[in-house]
Scaffold this motif. Structure first.
Motif, PDB file in Angstrom:
ATOM      1  N   SER A 207       0.971  -1.140  -0.072  1.00 15.95           N
ATOM      2  CA  SER A 207       0.243  -0.196  -0.052  1.00 15.95           C
ATOM      3  C   SER A 207       0.871   1.251   0.036  1.00 15.95           C
ATOM      4  O   SER A 207       0.364   2.294  -0.735  1.00 15.95           O
ATOM      5  N   MET A 208       1.955   1.221   0.843  1.00 20.04           N
ATOM      6  CA  MET A 208       3.100   2.193   0.727  1.00 20.04           C
ATOM      7  C   MET A 208       3.550   2.697  -0.521  1.00 20.04           C
ATOM      8  O   MET A 208       3.388   3.977  -1.165  1.00 20.04           O
ATOM      9  N   ALA A 209       3.923   1.546  -1.320  1.00 25.69           N
ATOM     10  CA  ALA A 209       4.451   1.739  -2.547  1.00 25.69           C
ATOM     11  C   ALA A 209       3.229   2.138  -3.476  1.00 25.69           C
ATOM     12  O   ALA A 209       3.643   3.239  -4.505  1.00 25.69           O
ATOM     13  N   SER A 210       1.907   1.735  -3.462  1.00 27.78           N
ATOM     14  CA  SER A 210       0.797   2.492  -4.221  1.00 27.78           C
ATOM     15  C   SER A 210       0.721   3.929  -4.071  1.00 27.78           C
ATOM     16  O   SER A 210       0.574   4.504  -4.859  1.00 27.78           O
ATOM     17  N   MET A 211       0.494   4.036  -2.673  1.00 27.36           N
ATOM     18  CA  MET A 211       0.183   5.599  -2.111  1.00 27.36           C
ATOM     19  C   MET A 211       1.484   6.386  -2.947  1.00 27.36           C
ATOM     20  O   MET A 211       1.132   7.604  -3.301  1.00 27.36           O
ATOM     21  N   LEU A 212       2.666   6.130  -2.566  1.00 27.52           N
ATOM     22  CA  LEU A 212       3.797   6.702  -3.091  1.00 27.52           C
ATOM     23  C   LEU A 212       3.748   7.020  -4.485  1.00 27.52           C
ATOM     24  O   LEU A 212       4.350   8.440  -5.012  1.00 27.52           O
ATOM     25  N   GLN A 213       3.279   6.252  -5.155  1.00 27.17           N
ATOM     26  CA  GLN A 213       3.271   6.218  -6.823  1.00 27.17           C
ATOM     27  C   GLN A 213       2.030   6.762  -7.186  1.00 27.17           C
ATOM     28  O   GLN A 213       1.799   7.090  -8.295  1.00 27.17           O
ATOM     29  N   GLU A 214       0.982   7.155  -6.292  1.00 24.58           N
ATOM     30  CA  GLU A 214      -0.259   7.699  -6.604  1.00 24.58           C
ATOM     31  C   GLU A 214      -1.282   6.609  -7.605  1.00 24.58           C
ATOM     32  O   GLU A 214      -1.606   7.175  -8.789  1.00 24.58           O
ATOM     33  N   LEU A 215      -1.056   5.135  -7.414  1.00 27.38           N
ATOM     34  CA  LEU A 215      -1.617   4.388  -8.763  1.00 27.38           C
ATOM     35  C   LEU A 215      -3.187   4.444  -8.361  1.00 27.38           C
ATOM     36  O   LEU A 215      -3.582   4.176  -7.277  1.00 27.38           O
ATOM     37  N   GLU A 216      -3.681   4.843  -9.262  1.00 23.30           N
ATOM     38  CA  GLU A 216      -5.435   4.634  -9.442  1.00 23.30           C
ATOM     39  C   GLU A 216      -5.679   3.102  -9.195  1.00 23.30           C
ATOM     40  O   GLU A 216      -6.648   2.987  -8.662  1.00 23.30           O
ATOM     41  N   VAL A 217      -4.913   2.323 -10.056  1.00 21.90           N
ATOM     42  CA  VAL A 217      -5.417   0.952  -9.811  1.00 21.90           C
ATOM     43  C   VAL A 217      -4.023   0.118  -9.393  1.00 21.90           C
ATOM     44  O   VAL A 217      -2.955   0.462 -10.050  1.00 21.90           O
ATOM     45  N   SER A 221       3.243  -4.715 -11.252  1.00 23.26           N
ATOM     46  CA  SER A 221       4.744  -4.872 -11.853  1.00 23.26           C
ATOM     47  C   SER A 221       5.245  -3.159 -11.346  1.00 23.26           C
ATOM     48  O   SER A 221       6.414  -3.247 -11.450  1.00 23.26           O
ATOM     49  N   LYS A 222       4.503  -2.250 -10.915  1.00 20.65           N
ATOM     50  CA  LYS A 222       5.058  -1.159 -10.391  1.00 20.65           C
ATOM     51  C   LYS A 222       5.316  -1.181  -9.091  1.00 20.65           C
ATOM     52  O   LYS A 222       6.011  -0.227  -8.317  1.00 20.65           O
ATOM     53  N   VAL A 223       4.902  -2.002  -8.223  1.00 24.36           N
ATOM     54  CA  VAL A 223       4.915  -2.261  -6.742  1.00 24.36           C
ATOM     55  C   VAL A 223       6.369  -3.122  -6.655  1.00 24.36           C
ATOM     56  O   VAL A 223       6.915  -2.894  -5.774  1.00 24.36           O
ATOM     57  N   GLN A 224       6.409  -4.121  -7.339  1.00 24.41           N
ATOM     58  CA  GLN A 224       7.624  -5.008  -7.476  1.00 24.41           C
ATOM     59  C   GLN A 224       8.940  -4.169  -7.348  1.00 24.41           C
ATOM     60  O   GLN A 224       8.941  -3.483  -8.309  1.00 24.41           O
ATOM     61  N   ASP A 225       9.705  -4.562  -6.345  1.00 17.87           N
ATOM     62  CA  ASP A 225      11.023  -3.670  -6.640  1.00 17.87           C
ATOM     63  C   ASP A 225      11.065  -2.242  -6.397  1.00 17.87           C
ATOM     64  O   ASP A 225      11.888  -1.687  -6.458  1.00 17.87           O
ATOM     65  N   PHE A 226       9.779  -1.701  -5.993  1.00 14.14           N
ATOM     66  CA  PHE A 226       9.790  -0.193  -5.673  1.00 14.14           C
ATOM     67  C   PHE A 226      10.606  -0.095  -4.538  1.00 14.14           C
ATOM     68  O   PHE A 226      10.595  -0.785  -3.409  1.00 14.14           O
ATOM     69  N   ILE A 227      11.306   1.185  -4.332  1.00 11.56           N
ATOM     70  CA  ILE A 227      12.018   1.484  -3.280  1.00 11.56           C
ATOM     71  C   ILE A 227      11.608   2.378  -2.318  1.00 11.56           C
ATOM     72  O   ILE A 227      11.163   3.510  -2.642  1.00 11.56           O
ATOM     73  N   ILE A 228      11.307   2.044  -0.951  1.00  7.53           N
ATOM     74  CA  ILE A 228      10.449   3.057   0.048  1.00  7.53           C
ATOM     75  C   ILE A 228      11.809   3.605   0.732  1.00  7.53           C
ATOM     76  O   ILE A 228      12.667   2.942   1.385  1.00  7.53           O
ATOM     77  N   HIS A 229      12.164   4.801   0.882  1.00  9.30           N
ATOM     78  CA  HIS A 229      12.875   5.510   1.822  1.00  9.30           C
ATOM     79  C   HIS A 229      12.396   5.952   3.182  1.00  9.30           C
ATOM     80  O   HIS A 229      11.240   6.013   3.305  1.00  9.30           O
TER      81      HIS A 229
END
Length: 303
Positions: A207-217, A221-229
């Motif tokens: 959810s953090m990865a999705s919120m930080l990228q503001e994913l509507e859906v 593929s965009k969540v996988q390997d996303f880096i959270i600082h």
């Protein structure tokens, strides 16, 4: 074709997969129902009638979907709420009677192990996988499939939302102190000081990865390997804790079903990154469910 049903404290998840010509699992379908089996959960956990009925319905639907897809093997696994609740074994028997599938209740260390296998696989660097769930948080460290330290904490976004008032600065401070106290009373610091890579799994971090990228859906593929600082986690915690429940329900990237528990989850992540001085953590959409695909042949050797 094999189906895995993960019965969690917050949600029930379905994964259907089959092996390709190389003998590797290919994911065909993933689905999720937020049934909140651990509703009202504290350290004296008990599965109530409403959560039990919601969860049984989801398991029945997932079992039917798996059979319709052609899955010849369907396995269900219980996690934190089922191992902690006084009536967890009774609910396990009920699932088998109603849905006709066996249920194995995982220990905390088994849950840590399979989350690691699902997210890290055969990593070529020393890796720690953190799974922040509804009722518990697991940390497992390893190198490839050589597993070292594993630990399960009674820390989860559902459990801690019940235990602490996450709408006030004082409540959040008490929750973070609680996290630090639990981390301090293990030998984790010495075990993880040489870890090169940290991976986060579970609904809080995705959810953090999705919120930080503001994913509507939601897009795996965009969540996988996303880096959270770490600074992003701290800023998100401040933002979320100041928002109303309704505002969180309409926040881009956050499932409305998580609006009432997300602050506790982010507070646990923030505490972990602060305590272990982690500048960043990588998100994995592959987690416990993927690890459980091989649970018939892969078993932790030091359980």
């Amino acid at each position: 074709m094999r189906a895995i049903i993960d019965i969690g404290t917050n949600s029930v998840r379905l994964l259907i997969a089959e092996k390709d010509e190389k003998g590797e699992w290919k994911i065909l379908k993933k689905d999720l129902r937020s049934t909140r089996l651990g509703e009202g959960m504290t350290d004296k956990a008990f599965i109530g009638k409403g959560p039990r009925e919601r969860t049984l319905k989801a398991i029945e639907e997932f079992t039917a979907a798996a059979r319709l897809a052609g899955a010849s093997e369907i396995f269900a696994y219980g996690t934190s709420i089922m191992r902690d609740a006084a009536n967890g074994g009774e609910f396990s028997d009920e699932v088998t009677a109603v849905a006709g599938i066996p249920v194995r209740i995982l220990s905390g260390k088994e849950e840590a192990y399979y989350s690691y296998i699902g997210a890290a696989g055969t990593s070529s660097v020393v890796t720690s996988v953190v799974d922040i769930g509804g009722g518990s948080t697991e940390i497992c460290m390893g190198f490839g499939t050589d597993i070292g330290m594993r630990h399960s904490f009674k820390l989860g976004c559902v459990r801690c939302s019940k235990q602490f008032d996450t709408t006030t600065p004082r409540g959040l401070a008490e929750l973070k102190k609680h996290c630090f106290d639990l981390f301090r009373h293990t030998e984790l610091m010495d075990s993880v000081k040489n870890v090169k890579r940290w991976i986060g799994v579970g609904g809080t971090v995705t959810s953090m990865a999705s919120m930080l990228q503001e994913l509507e859906v939601y897009d795996s593929s965009k969540v996988q390997d996303f880096i959270i600082h770490q600074e992003d986690v701290n800023a998100m915690l401040k933002k979320l804790s100041s928002m109303s429940y309704d505002d969180k329900c309409h926040l881009t990237g956050l499932m409305p079903e998580r609006a009432d528990i997300i602050v506790a989850g982010v507070a646990i992540l923030d505490s972990l990154m602060e305590y272990f001085a982690l500048p960043e953590i990588m998100v994995s959409d592959r987690d416990l469910s993927e690890g459980l695909l091989d649970a018939d042949v892969l078993r932790p050797n030091n359980e």
